[in-house]
Design an enzyme around this catalytic site. Structure first.
Site, short mmCIF file in Angstrom:
data_model
loop_
_atom_site.label_atom_id
_atom_site.label_comp_id
_atom_site.label_asym_id
_atom_site.label_seq_id
_atom_site.Cartn_x
_atom_site.Cartn_y
_atom_site.Cartn_z
N HIS A 99 -40.56 -9.95 3.74
CA HIS A 99 -39.62 -9.77 2.62
C HIS A 99 -39.52 -8.34 2.12
O HIS A 99 -38.56 -8.00 1.41
CB HIS A 99 -40.04 -10.66 1.44
CG HIS A 99 -39.98 -12.13 1.72
ND1 HIS A 99 -38.86 -12.75 2.23
CD2 HIS A 99 -40.93 -13.10 1.58
CE1 HIS A 99 -39.11 -14.05 2.37
NE2 HIS A 99 -40.36 -14.28 1.99
N ASP A 134 -41.25 -18.86 9.62
CA ASP A 134 -41.70 -19.04 8.25
C ASP A 134 -40.66 -19.90 7.53
O ASP A 134 -39.48 -19.88 7.88
CB ASP A 134 -41.78 -17.66 7.59
CG ASP A 134 -42.50 -17.63 6.26
OD1 ASP A 134 -41.96 -18.19 5.29
OD2 ASP A 134 -43.60 -17.03 6.17
N HIS A 136 -39.47 -19.40 4.70
CA HIS A 136 -38.57 -18.51 3.97
C HIS A 136 -37.80 -17.61 4.93
O HIS A 136 -38.33 -17.18 5.96
CB HIS A 136 -39.37 -17.64 2.98
CG HIS A 136 -40.13 -18.43 1.97
ND1 HIS A 136 -41.47 -18.74 2.13
CD2 HIS A 136 -39.74 -18.97 0.79
CE1 HIS A 136 -41.87 -19.45 1.08
NE2 HIS A 136 -40.84 -19.60 0.26
N ASP A 223 -46.32 -21.55 6.12
CA ASP A 223 -45.76 -22.32 5.00
C ASP A 223 -44.69 -23.30 5.44
O ASP A 223 -44.18 -24.07 4.63
CB ASP A 223 -45.25 -21.40 3.90
CG ASP A 223 -44.33 -20.30 4.40
OD1 ASP A 223 -43.96 -20.33 5.58
OD2 ASP A 223 -43.99 -19.41 3.60
#
Length: 291
Positions: A99, A134, A136, A223
């Site tokens: 990110h 992931d 995200h 995750d």
């Protein structure tokens, strides 16, 4: 950092990235803040912290800059070893902070080691593929290469319902020379092994056929596993590892990193499964670096 080739697995001690190496992607002002801010002097850097998005998701803690230098250095070192054919797979479980932006911290990420690793690989390879599993969206990596045709970014992630970071629409495909070089596969809550691989395998097969990368960088955030505290997918450790095993079948040099993962025993179980459960998914040479 771990490195793997056809004959053995080696453990390499991470070499801290120098500020000049971090500056291959991150802005000088941002690196300066990372290097000097501490929990004791935060009040002196309040304006800079606001500009660079330090908040409850990206707190300041003791040893922050050393931490960033270590995990970024491991990914850069892995890419260097791949470039020089010292291994065919390099693994940095501490990396994968996808990110982080050029001048901003975001989502627990401060330095984008993935971008730095890709930039290192581009010194020797005309095209590099980035794959992100992931939960995200890999927004920082996509943004960094959104205008180039030398890096194809592919992200499989939860999208919608105000889920962080809010990017990764299927319509986001890149711009200018990078048009059609960003590929997003938004998924819904409850995605399981069967659903995931019904998309992952045909999509990645076509990507490899058309793009023909010289190297692969794969972010394996845990995750997306079932029962993650922040996630909402239902992938098993076997299904997650199967995605990495599938990418290894293409026999392309590969840098593998960790990423998210907010249920500790899930993360530990995944790493153990990847290395210790027959058939071993890491049957080729891997380079992993740690402090």
């Amino acid at each position: 950092m771990l490195t793997l080739d056809d004959s053995f697995l080696a453990l390499q001690r991470a070499v801290k990235a120098q500020p000049s190496q971090l500056g291959q992607f991150h802005s000088p002002e941002y690196i300066e803040l990372l290097a000097h801010v501490t929990p004791d002097n935060m009040s002196e850097h309040g304006a800079a912290m606001n500009r660079h998005n330090f908040n409850e998701d990206c707190p300041v803690f003791d040893g922050l800059f050393e931490y960033c230098r270590l995990y970024a250095g491991a990914s850069i070192q892995g890419a260097v070893r791949l470039n020089h054919k010292l291994c065919n797979t390099a693994i940095n479980w501490s990396g994968g902070l996808h990110h982080a932006k050029k001048s901003e911290a975001s989502g627990f990420c401060y330095v984008n080691d993935l971008v730095l690793g890709i930039l290192e690989l581009l010194k020797y390879h005309a095209r590099v593929l980035y794959v992100d599993i992931d939960i995200h969206h890999g927004d920082g990596v996509e943004e960094a290469f959104y205008l180039t045709d030398r890096v194809l970014t592919v992200s499989f992630h939860k999208y919608g319902d105000f889920f962080f970071p809010g990017t990764g629409d299927i319509k986001d495909i890149g711009e200018q020379r990078g048009r059609y070089y960003s590929l997003n596969v938004p998924l819904k809550d409850g995605t399981d092994d069967k659903t995931f691989h019904a998309l992952f395998k045909p999509v990645m097969t076509k990507v490899m056929e058309v793009f023909q990368p010289g190297a692969i960088v794969m972010q394996c955030g845990a995750d997306s596993l079932a029962n993650d505290r922040l996630g909402c997918f239902n992938l098993s450790t076997r299904g997650h590892g199967e995605a990495v095993a599938f990418m290894k079948t293409f026999n392309v040099p590969m840098l593998v990193t960790g990423g998210g993962g907010y249920t500790k025993h899930n993360v530990a179980r995944y790493v153990r499964h990847a290395w210790c459960t027959p058939p071993c998914y890491w049957c080729r040479l891997v380079d992993v670096t740690r402090a």
